[in-house]
Design a protein around this motif. Sequence first.
Motif, mmCIF file in Angstrom:
data_model
loop_
_atom_site.group_PDB
_atom_site.id
_atom_site.type_symbol
_atom_site.label_atom_id
_atom_site.label_comp_id
_atom_site.label_asym_id
_atom_site.label_seq_id
_atom_site.Cartn_x
_atom_site.Cartn_y
_atom_site.Cartn_z
ATOM 1 N N ARG A 131 -4.528 -7.194 -2.060
ATOM 2 C CA ARG A 131 -4.090 -6.524 -3.280
ATOM 3 C C ARG A 131 -2.660 -6.919 -3.652
ATOM 4 N N LEU A 132 -1.852 -7.319 -2.659
ATOM 5 C CA LEU A 132 -0.501 -7.806 -2.942
ATOM 6 C C LEU A 132 -0.505 -9.298 -3.247
ATOM 7 N N GLY A 133 -1.680 -9.925 -3.234
ATOM 8 C CA GLY A 133 -1.780 -11.347 -3.531
ATOM 9 C C GLY A 133 -1.348 -12.242 -2.392
ATOM 10 N N MET A 134 -1.192 -11.683 -1.186
ATOM 11 C CA MET A 134 -0.699 -12.452 -0.038
ATOM 12 C C MET A 134 -1.891 -13.030 0.718
ATOM 13 N N ASN A 135 -2.511 -14.056 0.133
ATOM 14 C CA ASN A 135 -3.773 -14.567 0.666
ATOM 15 C C ASN A 135 -3.614 -15.267 2.004
ATOM 16 N N GLU A 136 -2.482 -15.936 2.222
ATOM 17 C CA GLU A 136 -2.278 -16.616 3.496
ATOM 18 C C GLU A 136 -2.230 -15.606 4.633
ATOM 19 N N LEU A 137 -1.500 -14.514 4.436
ATOM 20 C CA LEU A 137 -1.423 -13.466 5.455
ATOM 21 C C LEU A 137 -2.776 -12.774 5.609
ATOM 22 N N LYS A 138 -3.451 -12.520 4.490
ATOM 23 C CA LYS A 138 -4.774 -11.888 4.535
ATOM 24 C C LYS A 138 -5.753 -12.747 5.332
ATOM 25 N N ASP A 139 -5.752 -14.061 5.074
ATOM 26 C CA ASP A 139 -6.679 -14.961 5.768
ATOM 27 C C ASP A 139 -6.455 -14.937 7.272
ATOM 28 N N GLU A 140 -5.181 -14.926 7.684
ATOM 29 C CA GLU A 140 -4.909 -14.927 9.130
ATOM 30 C C GLU A 140 -5.306 -13.597 9.754
ATOM 31 N N LEU A 141 -5.054 -12.476 9.065
ATOM 32 C CA LEU A 141 -5.466 -11.172 9.588
ATOM 33 C C LEU A 141 -6.979 -11.118 9.769
ATOM 34 N N GLN A 142 -7.722 -11.598 8.781
ATOM 35 C CA GLN A 142 -9.184 -11.574 8.859
ATOM 36 C C GLN A 142 -9.695 -12.485 9.967
ATOM 37 N N HIS A 143 -9.072 -13.654 10.100
ATOM 38 C CA HIS A 143 -9.485 -14.608 11.130
ATOM 39 C C HIS A 143 -9.276 -14.006 12.519
ATOM 40 N N LEU A 144 -8.087 -13.446 12.759
ATOM 41 C CA LEU A 144 -7.779 -12.863 14.069
ATOM 42 C C LEU A 144 -8.660 -11.650 14.347
ATOM 43 N N ALA A 145 -8.933 -10.849 13.315
ATOM 44 C CA ALA A 145 -9.752 -9.652 13.507
ATOM 45 C C ALA A 145 -11.190 -10.018 13.853
ATOM 46 N N LEU A 146 -11.736 -11.032 13.184
ATOM 47 C CA LEU A 146 -13.121 -11.427 13.449
ATOM 48 C C LEU A 146 -13.288 -11.938 14.878
ATOM 49 N N GLU A 147 -12.265 -12.569 15.413
ATOM 50 C CA GLU A 147 -12.330 -13.065 16.793
ATOM 51 C C GLU A 147 -12.623 -11.950 17.781
ATOM 52 N N HIS A 148 -12.126 -10.743 17.505
ATOM 53 C CA HIS A 148 -12.330 -9.616 18.417
ATOM 54 C C HIS A 148 -13.444 -8.683 17.946
ATOM 55 N N PHE A 149 -13.655 -8.598 16.622
ATOM 56 C CA PHE A 149 -14.680 -7.698 16.094
ATOM 57 C C PHE A 149 -16.082 -8.243 16.343
ATOM 58 N N ASP A 150 -16.258 -9.557 16.138
ATOM 59 C CA ASP A 150 -17.567 -10.185 16.353
ATOM 60 C C ASP A 150 -17.341 -11.593 16.906
ATOM 61 N N PRO A 151 -16.938 -11.694 18.174
ATOM 62 C CA PRO A 151 -16.605 -13.010 18.742
ATOM 63 C C PRO A 151 -17.786 -13.980 18.745
ATOM 64 N N GLU A 152 -19.013 -13.455 18.881
ATOM 65 C CA GLU A 152 -20.177 -14.342 18.889
ATOM 66 C C GLU A 152 -20.344 -15.020 17.526
ATOM 67 N N ALA A 153 -20.160 -14.242 16.442
ATOM 68 C CA ALA A 153 -20.271 -14.816 15.099
ATOM 69 C C ALA A 153 -19.165 -15.831 14.855
ATOM 70 N N MET A 154 -17.951 -15.513 15.303
ATOM 71 C CA MET A 154 -16.828 -16.439 15.135
ATOM 72 C C MET A 154 -17.113 -17.768 15.831
ATOM 73 N N GLU A 155 -17.624 -17.699 17.039
ATOM 74 C CA GLU A 155 -17.911 -18.921 17.796
ATOM 75 C C GLU A 155 -19.008 -19.741 17.116
ATOM 76 N N ALA A 156 -20.051 -19.057 16.631
ATOM 77 C CA ALA A 156 -21.173 -19.763 15.990
ATOM 78 C C ALA A 156 -20.725 -20.456 14.710
ATOM 79 N N ILE A 157 -19.932 -19.761 13.891
ATOM 80 C CA ILE A 157 -19.474 -20.343 12.616
ATOM 81 C C ILE A 157 -18.516 -21.493 12.866
ATOM 82 N N THR A 158 -17.604 -21.324 13.819
ATOM 83 C CA THR A 158 -16.646 -22.385 14.134
ATOM 84 C C THR A 158 -17.364 -23.637 14.629
ATOM 85 N N THR A 159 -18.393 -23.445 15.458
ATOM 86 C CA THR A 159 -19.171 -24.575 15.968
ATOM 87 C C THR A 159 -19.844 -25.329 14.824
#
Length: 718
Positions: free
Chosen positions: A173-201
């Motif tokens: 909402r503040l338009g800070m997409n670079e920070l938003k992208d990193e927060l989402q990336h780091l959160a997904l690693e712990h929220f659904d690590p299996e999905a993160m690994e599959a998509i990265t592969t």
Amino acid sequence: MIRQFELVDLVRAYDKNVDEALLNRAYVFAMKAHGTQKRASGDPYFSHPLEVAGILTSMKLDSDTIATALLHDVVEDTVATIPEIDEAFGPKIAELVDGVTKLSKIELQTESVRQAENFRKFLLAMSNDIRVLLVKLADRLHNMRTLFHIKKREKRRRISLETLEIYAPLAERLGMNELKDELQHLALEHFDPEAMEAITTRLNYLIEQDPYLEKETIETLRNLLRENGVDAEVYGRIKKPYSIWRKMENRKIEFEQLSDVLAFRIVVPEAADCYKALGIVHQTYSVIPGRFKDYISIPKPNFYRSIHTTVIGPNKRPLEVQIRTFEMHDEADYGVAAHWQYKQGTGVENGSQYRWMQELLDINAQSDDAEDFMEHSKLAMFKDQVFCYTPKGEIVPLPKGATCVDFAYAVHTEVGNRCVGAKVNSRMVPLRNKLQNGDQVEILTSKDQTPSQRWQSFVVTGRARSAIKRYIKNKEYAEYSQLGRNLIERACRRNGYEFSETVIDDAAKVMKLDDAEMLYTYLGQGALSEDAVLRSAFPGFQEDKRSDALPLVHQDDEAISGDVISVSGIKEGTAFHLSSCCSPIKGDRIIGIKRPGQGVQIHRTECPELAAFDEMPELWVDIGWKTNEDDDFYVALLSLDVVNQRGVLAEIASIVAKNGGNVSNLIIPERDPEFYVMHIDVEVRDDEHLKTIMRTMRISKLVSRVDRINRLGDKETA
């Protein structure tokens, strides 16, 4: 760990007016306050505020914000106090630190309430100075970068979910997409690590399959633009894993079905160059319909500006292209923080200047509890946008799926409360009509109209939901208050006492209630008994002096004066309410459910809502209709399929009227050229009266189907 002089140099690199003395004092103060404290990683705790300050220097923020970052945890985690910070650094720094300080000392019943209350207070703090939010986002970003040090997976998952639901949307909402992208990336690693690994592969495999695709496409686009006289930078990027994961979850599709994993950005000097570049791309490649968006002409609510289009590019593959200026590019990455670079000192402190934040503040004002506010805030932050217009040409941004009622509340709360109809593009439509990009909407109002409880089933904005819920709750309180007053007046007469406001005011004081209004409301809700009020009002009151009497009954939508029901197992004077979900009418088989603070809710025995109480038999109450003759009417909801031709509404109303009933409300949720669905509220005396009306309707040539339904939408057999 960043050293003191290095931090000052980082700020001086972009701000010649750096307050070096302030930064040095804050550095020393925080280092001494945190002392020997350690983080979960084993690092000195002071390394955390230092890293937060470092993140904010990359956004080129002012000295006050950097000092706040250094001090943001001293109040919570050390013996330092806000008055000490005020004395050492002045009121502005103290206010910023106070706004950022975590509110962990709030002792509430549940984790969800505590989180919601913190978010509510956090919003109020950041509305005064947006830098509070910037420091908090940097704090969360560093915590997410080091989250792997926390051993308990469930705790990491909970923190990640909070990041995805609150902090990433706020960054967006503040338009800070670079920070938003990193927060989402780091959160997904712990929220659904299996999905993160599959998509990265799969992403790595895609790159391995055609390692030169990105480079070749960049070169092709750059040459194409240069040949046509446009000087541009072209960048390629692979979609972020979180963006891919969310799209797969929302659309229920597989990775192979995604067409925009690879995207490209064209960055040009001026806004006019954006449209020139767009023309070149569209002349060269076939456009995919429905995939063009011009956020330069109509920016997003967070001020994001860019042109998005998708074409069939080189190698006959779908190609997503974003076109923007260099200034727009920086603002897309850094959002509000970019204003310090382009418009330093032009009032970016005031958070309430942002429309989305003002909407959250409005929701906060209309929400009675923190969890409601949290739910409605998520609605306001998560939805994609459509842009509609008032008849005067003013733009109203709304979430996808928004209806005419949502539009009305976006214009003004009073417009929403009074809306009776809507015209979209000069054509009358139902209030539940979903709006599309570019619709011109005119709201029709009436001073006699009030919000309908049914609106809650189709509105999508937090602002509309909270306003409707607040109105209905206030209306219910008024009904409870009137019911409570009637009950105590009857109790006084029954026991030979004279009722007066003075006596009830005195009773309220004895019971330590605010006033007589609160006493009436509690009495109407069933939270107080008449006996308790009489004992407080008349010290000589004896319960065995009472004569038998029957409790009053009222509906959710309208009080019914005179109807009585026979009840077993419930003390006289308890409030009863006919549930709006299934709308019981006299003659239906019914059951009561005890609801603390609300008396007993009466449901039809077929009501789907009863399933929620299967494991709570202690709440069930056997009740039945009294067989006395009365003139009261009850409301049943009917659903009809009717022929779409002139005169059908008059035909339906005539059938109901000729059979002694009344149509109290009507909506048309579905319509096509041949038939449309009509939902009508019919006032009837009892179930036999309703069946007579339904049989007459079925005889009509204009009606192909008629059923009695619940408010939940589940059909029931009449």
